[in-house]
Design an enzyme around this catalytic site. Sequence first.
Site, PDB file in Angstrom:
ATOM      1  N   CYS A  18       1.200  -1.193   0.053  1.00 16.46           N
ATOM      2  CA  CYS A  18      -0.062   0.041  -0.484  1.00 16.46           C
ATOM      3  C   CYS A  18       0.642   1.587   0.429  1.00 16.46           C
ATOM      4  O   CYS A  18       2.036   0.889  -0.243  1.00 16.46           O
ATOM      5  CB  CYS A  18      -1.150   0.068   1.210  1.00 16.46           C
ATOM      6  SG  CYS A  18      -0.186   0.390   2.917  1.00 16.46           S
ATOM      7  N   CYS A  60      38.452 -37.752   9.060  1.00 20.84           N
ATOM      8  CA  CYS A  60      38.597 -37.026   9.755  1.00 20.84           C
ATOM      9  C   CYS A  60      38.924 -35.519   9.725  1.00 20.84           C
ATOM     10  O   CYS A  60      40.711 -35.330   9.568  1.00 20.84           O
ATOM     11  CB  CYS A  60      38.239 -36.758  11.932  1.00 20.84           C
ATOM     12  SG  CYS A  60      37.706 -34.858  12.165  1.00 20.84           S
ATOM     13  N   CYS A  63      40.158 -33.083  13.347  1.00 27.20           N
ATOM     14  CA  CYS A  63      41.728 -33.670  13.491  1.00 27.20           C
ATOM     15  C   CYS A  63      42.520 -34.938  13.057  1.00 27.20           C
ATOM     16  O   CYS A  63      43.593 -34.941  13.442  1.00 27.20           O
ATOM     17  CB  CYS A  63      41.217 -34.584  14.926  1.00 27.20           C
ATOM     18  SG  CYS A  63      40.430 -36.495  14.781  1.00 27.20           S
ATOM     19  N   ASP A  79      18.339 -43.491  -8.404  1.00 21.52           N
ATOM     20  CA  ASP A  79      19.358 -44.214  -9.200  1.00 21.52           C
ATOM     21  C   ASP A  79      19.923 -43.321  -8.969  1.00 21.52           C
ATOM     22  O   ASP A  79      21.699 -42.910  -9.684  1.00 21.52           O
ATOM     23  CB  ASP A  79      19.150 -43.204 -10.670  1.00 21.52           C
ATOM     24  CG  ASP A  79      18.452 -41.736 -10.977  1.00 21.52           C
ATOM     25  OD1 ASP A  79      17.759 -41.424  -9.802  1.00 21.52           O
ATOM     26  OD2 ASP A  79      18.420 -41.238 -11.933  1.00 21.52           O
ATOM     27  N   GLU A  80      20.346 -42.638  -7.577  1.00 23.60           N
ATOM     28  CA  GLU A  80      21.428 -41.403  -7.047  1.00 23.60           C
ATOM     29  C   GLU A  80      22.487 -42.015  -6.592  1.00 23.60           C
ATOM     30  O   GLU A  80      22.042 -43.012  -5.835  1.00 23.60           O
ATOM     31  CB  GLU A  80      21.077 -40.170  -6.308  1.00 23.60           C
ATOM     32  CG  GLU A  80      20.754 -39.080  -7.620  1.00 23.60           C
ATOM     33  CD  GLU A  80      21.338 -38.475  -8.802  1.00 23.60           C
ATOM     34  OE1 GLU A  80      22.305 -38.528  -8.289  1.00 23.60           O
ATOM     35  OE2 GLU A  80      21.351 -37.865  -9.586  1.00 23.60           O
ATOM     36  N   CYS A  88      33.373 -39.213  13.869  1.00 28.88           N
ATOM     37  CA  CYS A  88      35.040 -39.534  13.977  1.00 28.88           C
ATOM     38  C   CYS A  88      35.108 -39.869  15.192  1.00 28.88           C
ATOM     39  O   CYS A  88      34.510 -39.171  16.133  1.00 28.88           O
ATOM     40  CB  CYS A  88      35.671 -38.128  14.265  1.00 28.88           C
ATOM     41  SG  CYS A  88      37.528 -38.359  14.928  1.00 28.88           S
ATOM     42  N   CYS A  91      37.039 -37.477  17.944  1.00 32.08           N
ATOM     43  CA  CYS A  91      36.458 -35.882  18.831  1.00 32.08           C
ATOM     44  C   CYS A  91      35.110 -35.428  18.324  1.00 32.08           C
ATOM     45  O   CYS A  91      34.719 -34.998  19.019  1.00 32.08           O
ATOM     46  CB  CYS A  91      37.169 -34.690  17.859  1.00 32.08           C
ATOM     47  SG  CYS A  91      37.043 -34.309  15.893  1.00 32.08           S
TER      48      CYS A  91
END
Length: 97
Positions: A18, A60, A63, A79-80, A88, A91
């Site tokens: 407005c 990792c 670390c 299909d993927e 880890c 850590c």
Amino acid sequence: MTVDPDQTSGLRFICPTCTFVHVVTEKIVEEVPLVKKKVDDVLGGDEAMAQAATTNLAQCPRCGHNEAYHFEMQTRSADEPATHFYKCVKCKLNWRE
């Protein structure tokens, strides 16, 4: 709409829908504490990773430790390729590939 000539400069809030215009005449500072939203762990949390197999093939990124809990899950279409999830052992960093 008439505009007061004394209020033509400075910051204004303007409604994109407005014709409402509000001229900012003072700075309001209010500190609002930010609260981190609680999110459910969709992968099952620490209990799921404790049941997962370990692998020495993942390093990792934080670390450099060579042992991590590992499991894979189909997160996209069939299909993927599956997504590999790691945590880890040293850590506790989570990452995926």
